[in-house]
Write a protein that holds these residues in place. Sequence first.
Motif, short mmCIF file in Angstrom:
data_model
loop_
_atom_site.label_atom_id
_atom_site.label_comp_id
_atom_site.label_asym_id
_atom_site.label_seq_id
_atom_site.Cartn_x
_atom_site.Cartn_y
_atom_site.Cartn_z
N GLU A 60 0.83 -1.20 0.00
CA GLU A 60 0.00 0.00 0.00
C GLU A 60 0.87 1.26 0.00
OE1 GLU A 60 -2.78 2.30 3.25
OE2 GLU A 60 -2.93 0.11 3.15
N CYS A 61 1.91 1.25 0.83
CA CYS A 61 2.79 2.43 0.94
C CYS A 61 3.62 2.63 -0.33
CB CYS A 61 3.70 2.29 2.16
SG CYS A 61 2.84 2.37 3.74
N CYS B 51 4.74 5.74 -5.18
CA CYS B 51 5.01 5.82 -6.62
C CYS B 51 3.97 6.67 -7.34
CB CYS B 51 5.05 4.42 -7.22
SG CYS B 51 6.50 3.46 -6.75
N SER B 52 2.71 6.56 -6.90
CA SER B 52 1.63 7.27 -7.60
C SER B 52 1.74 8.78 -7.48
CB SER B 52 0.27 6.81 -7.07
OG SER B 52 0.08 7.22 -5.72
N GLY C 210 4.80 10.34 -7.11
CA GLY C 210 6.12 10.76 -7.55
C GLY C 210 7.19 10.82 -6.47
N TYR C 211 6.99 10.07 -5.39
CA TYR C 211 7.98 10.09 -4.32
C TYR C 211 9.34 9.55 -4.78
CZ TYR C 211 10.25 9.03 0.16
OH TYR C 211 11.14 8.94 1.19
N TYR C 212 9.32 8.58 -5.71
CA TYR C 212 10.56 7.97 -6.17
C TYR C 212 11.10 8.61 -7.45
CZ TYR C 212 10.12 4.37 -2.62
OH TYR C 212 10.04 3.70 -1.41
N GLN C 213 10.45 9.67 -7.93
CA GLN C 213 10.97 10.35 -9.10
C GLN C 213 12.15 11.25 -8.71
OE1 GLN C 213 8.01 12.38 -11.44
NE2 GLN C 213 6.51 10.72 -11.22
N THR C 214 12.93 11.63 -9.71
CA THR C 214 14.06 12.54 -9.49
C THR C 214 13.86 13.80 -10.34
OG1 THR C 214 15.54 10.66 -9.13
CG2 THR C 214 16.57 12.79 -9.57
N PRO C 215 13.65 14.97 -9.70
CA PRO C 215 13.54 15.16 -8.25
C PRO C 215 12.20 14.66 -7.72
CG PRO C 215 13.09 17.20 -9.39
CD PRO C 215 13.51 16.23 -10.46
N LYS C 216 12.11 14.48 -6.42
CA LYS C 216 10.88 13.99 -5.80
C LYS C 216 9.74 14.97 -6.01
CE LYS C 216 13.09 11.39 -2.01
NZ LYS C 216 12.67 10.07 -2.47
N LEU D 295 3.53 12.64 2.22
CA LEU D 295 3.01 11.31 1.96
C LEU D 295 2.39 10.71 3.22
CD1 LEU D 295 2.66 9.02 -0.07
CD2 LEU D 295 4.95 8.23 0.51
N SER D 296 3.04 10.91 4.37
CA SER D 296 2.50 10.38 5.62
C SER D 296 1.17 11.04 5.98
CB SER D 296 3.51 10.55 6.76
OG SER D 296 3.65 11.91 7.12
#
Length: 216
Positions: free
Chosen positions: A159-160, A165-166, A168-174, A181-182
């Motif tokens: 879930e996390c 990913c949805s 863009g947390y893992y994109q560069t730049p974030k 997110l939390s």
Amino acid sequence: MREAHISWNAQSIATSEYASIAKIASKLEVVAHLDVSEKGVRQLIIPTFKDGMGPKDLNKIPFLTFEDSYLESGGTNHLVIWNSHPLSVAAIDFQDIHIIPPYSFGGDGMEITVRGVPQGISNFLKVCRLFLPPDQVKIVEMVDDEGALAQLLTEKQRECVIAACSVGYYQTPKKTSLRQLSENLKIPRSTLQEHLSRAEANLMNWAAESLRKNQL
């Protein structure tokens, strides 16, 4: 990926640190892991108490602490406990495996299922043999398909990761921060970080194991 089914019979439990549970419950079925910390694992359980015993009697067991109870709509009594047994604490230290609920422990014996990369399973079994040698170990090799990949993570980890990913947390730049997110997921930042860190470690170990196989 590999799965290990590890079990101990009632006789082994009777001569171990788990013997104190046998006086209180024939079985404590763990249906979910709610939290992990250095002090142990916060578990959601369904108990099968012996006559005259109840939730607060679990506090007599050195490594269990009763926290709360509630009834499901179907009438099943669920308890929230903290488990600080050395075997449970040891499992926290392994980043490339996780113990799959439901599993049970108590006077009737104990059975757990551990899933992860082969080396992680092997290391965990070494720890098991130090604390409480299993009576039976069954190893199952799992096919590395999409279903197996999904099973590598717990429901909360999946879930996390999907949520991260949805947005863009893992994109560069974030595209978003851990704090944002939390707040979106309505879970503490430290808990979110724990879920993501464990998921990342599991996925990287799975990927490394797959790459090694392809090189053979």
